[in-house]
Design a protein around this motif. Structure first.
Motif, PDB file in Angstrom:
ATOM      1  N   ALA A 126       0.813  -1.217   0.000  1.00 20.96           N
ATOM      2  CA  ALA A 126       0.000   0.000   0.000  1.00 20.96           C
ATOM      3  C   ALA A 126       0.846   1.267   0.000  1.00 20.96           C
ATOM      4  O   ALA A 126       0.556   2.227  -0.726  1.00 20.96           O
ATOM      5  N   TYR A 130       2.274   1.203  -4.426  1.00 18.88           N
ATOM      6  CA  TYR A 130       1.287   2.008  -5.152  1.00 18.88           C
ATOM      7  C   TYR A 130       1.858   3.299  -5.740  1.00 18.88           C
ATOM      8  O   TYR A 130       1.560   3.634  -6.891  1.00 18.88           O
ATOM      9  N   LEU A 133       3.453   2.797  -9.220  1.00 16.03           N
ATOM     10  CA  LEU A 133       2.691   2.323 -10.360  1.00 16.03           C
ATOM     11  C   LEU A 133       2.673   3.336 -11.507  1.00 16.03           C
ATOM     12  O   LEU A 133       2.736   2.940 -12.685  1.00 16.03           O
ATOM     13  N   GLU A 145      -0.228   7.444  -6.824  1.00 19.25           N
ATOM     14  CA  GLU A 145      -1.328   7.225  -5.871  1.00 19.25           C
ATOM     15  C   GLU A 145      -0.733   7.100  -4.471  1.00 19.25           C
ATOM     16  O   GLU A 145      -0.028   6.139  -4.165  1.00 19.25           O
ATOM     17  N   ASP A 152      -7.164   3.725  -3.427  1.00 16.92           N
ATOM     18  CA  ASP A 152      -6.706   2.336  -3.436  1.00 16.92           C
ATOM     19  C   ASP A 152      -5.596   2.051  -2.416  1.00 16.92           C
ATOM     20  O   ASP A 152      -5.699   1.070  -1.665  1.00 16.92           O
ATOM     21  N   PRO A 153      -4.528   2.855  -2.351  1.00 16.19           N
ATOM     22  CA  PRO A 153      -3.524   2.564  -1.315  1.00 16.19           C
ATOM     23  C   PRO A 153      -4.062   2.735   0.098  1.00 16.19           C
ATOM     24  O   PRO A 153      -3.644   2.024   1.026  1.00 16.19           O
ATOM     25  N   ALA A 156      -6.013  -0.429   0.768  1.00 12.82           N
ATOM     26  CA  ALA A 156      -5.087  -1.547   0.925  1.00 12.82           C
ATOM     27  C   ALA A 156      -4.435  -1.533   2.305  1.00 12.82           C
ATOM     28  O   ALA A 156      -4.356  -2.567   2.981  1.00 12.82           O
ATOM     29  N   SER A 179     -12.885  -2.321  -3.122  1.00 16.12           N
ATOM     30  CA  SER A 179     -11.940  -3.146  -3.869  1.00 16.12           C
ATOM     31  C   SER A 179     -12.590  -3.724  -5.120  1.00 16.12           C
ATOM     32  O   SER A 179     -11.991  -3.731  -6.205  1.00 16.12           O
ATOM     33  N   GLN A 193      -3.063  -2.411 -13.527  1.00 16.69           N
ATOM     34  CA  GLN A 193      -3.099  -2.586 -12.075  1.00 16.69           C
ATOM     35  C   GLN A 193      -4.466  -3.002 -11.564  1.00 16.69           C
ATOM     36  O   GLN A 193      -4.686  -3.042 -10.347  1.00 16.69           O
ATOM     37  N   LEU A 196      -4.664  -5.542  -8.661  1.00 14.19           N
ATOM     38  CA  LEU A 196      -3.870  -5.398  -7.438  1.00 14.19           C
ATOM     39  C   LEU A 196      -4.721  -5.278  -6.180  1.00 14.19           C
ATOM     40  O   LEU A 196      -4.529  -6.035  -5.217  1.00 14.19           O
ATOM     41  N   LEU A 197      -5.644  -4.331  -6.135  1.00 14.29           N
ATOM     42  CA  LEU A 197      -6.435  -4.154  -4.910  1.00 14.29           C
ATOM     43  C   LEU A 197      -7.329  -5.354  -4.634  1.00 14.29           C
ATOM     44  O   LEU A 197      -7.409  -5.802  -3.465  1.00 14.29           O
TER      45      LEU A 197
END
Length: 217
Positions: A126, A130, A133, A145, A152-153, A156, A179, A193, A196-197
């Motif tokens: 996270a 992130y 990316l 991010e 998202d981070p 996470a 998510s 990506q 990922l989450l």
């Protein structure tokens, strides 16, 4: 008029991947140097987890969810997605739940070294992966991010805390819903990506379910 079941997610996305990622640049530029504060807050969160400081960790997360609701969902994202105000409300609700966890007298980290390792791996993804990316995808660093400003981070990192402190299952609902929503949106946009989450969420859930029943809230 076509029946509702004939519509796909693409029919509701009125923006491209380029426009989507541009929103992070707008946030980072408008609020600079707050992205640096987000990185510092993420580092403080990691330290709180290492020191088993549950109250500090959940207080930081509550502030981060509120910040994302204000800076991102109610900000630039609302200009391109009509659902953004509802996302902002959901993030505010999760902030309240996290603040409630911060106010509780706190249990420490799980005794399982494996579970603790999973949680710390998630928070590393996270906070460190992130932001990378954007340049890895050939985009500007301004589109990075960052925890506390990008959803998202922030979500996470929350999975790590929910796992480490065996948070009650209601606190997992909104992170899991985001998510799924984020993964579906990014997949529709063709973003690499997208997985990922949802993967982080699945790892967190699997680790939580592996805990002995008498340790779950």
């Amino acid at each position: 008029m076509s029946e509702w079941w004939t519509y796909s997610l693409a029919d509701f996305l009125m923006f491209s991947a380029r426009t989507y990622f541009r929103q992070f640049e707008l946030v980072n530029r408008a609020l600079w140097p707050l992205p640096l504060l987000g990185l510092a807050a993420g580092a403080a969160l990691a330290v709180s987890m290492l020191r088993a400081a549950g109250r500090s960790a959940f207080a930081l997360l509550a502030c981060a969810w509120l910040a994302v609701a204000w800076a991102y969902h109610a900000g630039p994202y609302a200009d391109i997605n009509t659902g953004a105000p509802y996302f902002a409300a959901g993030f505010c609700l999760q902030a309240v739940l996290l603040a409630w966890m911060a106010a509780k007298r706190g249990a420490g980290l799980p005794t399982s070294g494996k579970t603790r390792g999973v949680g710390l791996f998630i928070v590393a993804v996270a906070l460190a992966a992130y932001p990378l990316l954007a340049p890895l995808d050939g985009r500007s660093w301004w589109q990075a991010e960052v925890f506390g400003l990008a959803p998202d981070p922030t979500v996470a990192a929350s999975f790590a805390a929910l796992l480490l402190w065996r948070a009650p299952w209601p606190l997992w609902v909104l992170p899991l819903l985001w998510s799924a929503a984020s993964g579906a949106t990014l997949a529709e946009l063709g973003a690499p990506q997208a997985w990922l989450l949802p993967a982080v969420a699945l790892v967190g859930i699997a680790a939580a379910l592996s805990l002995p029943a008498n340790t779950r809230s």
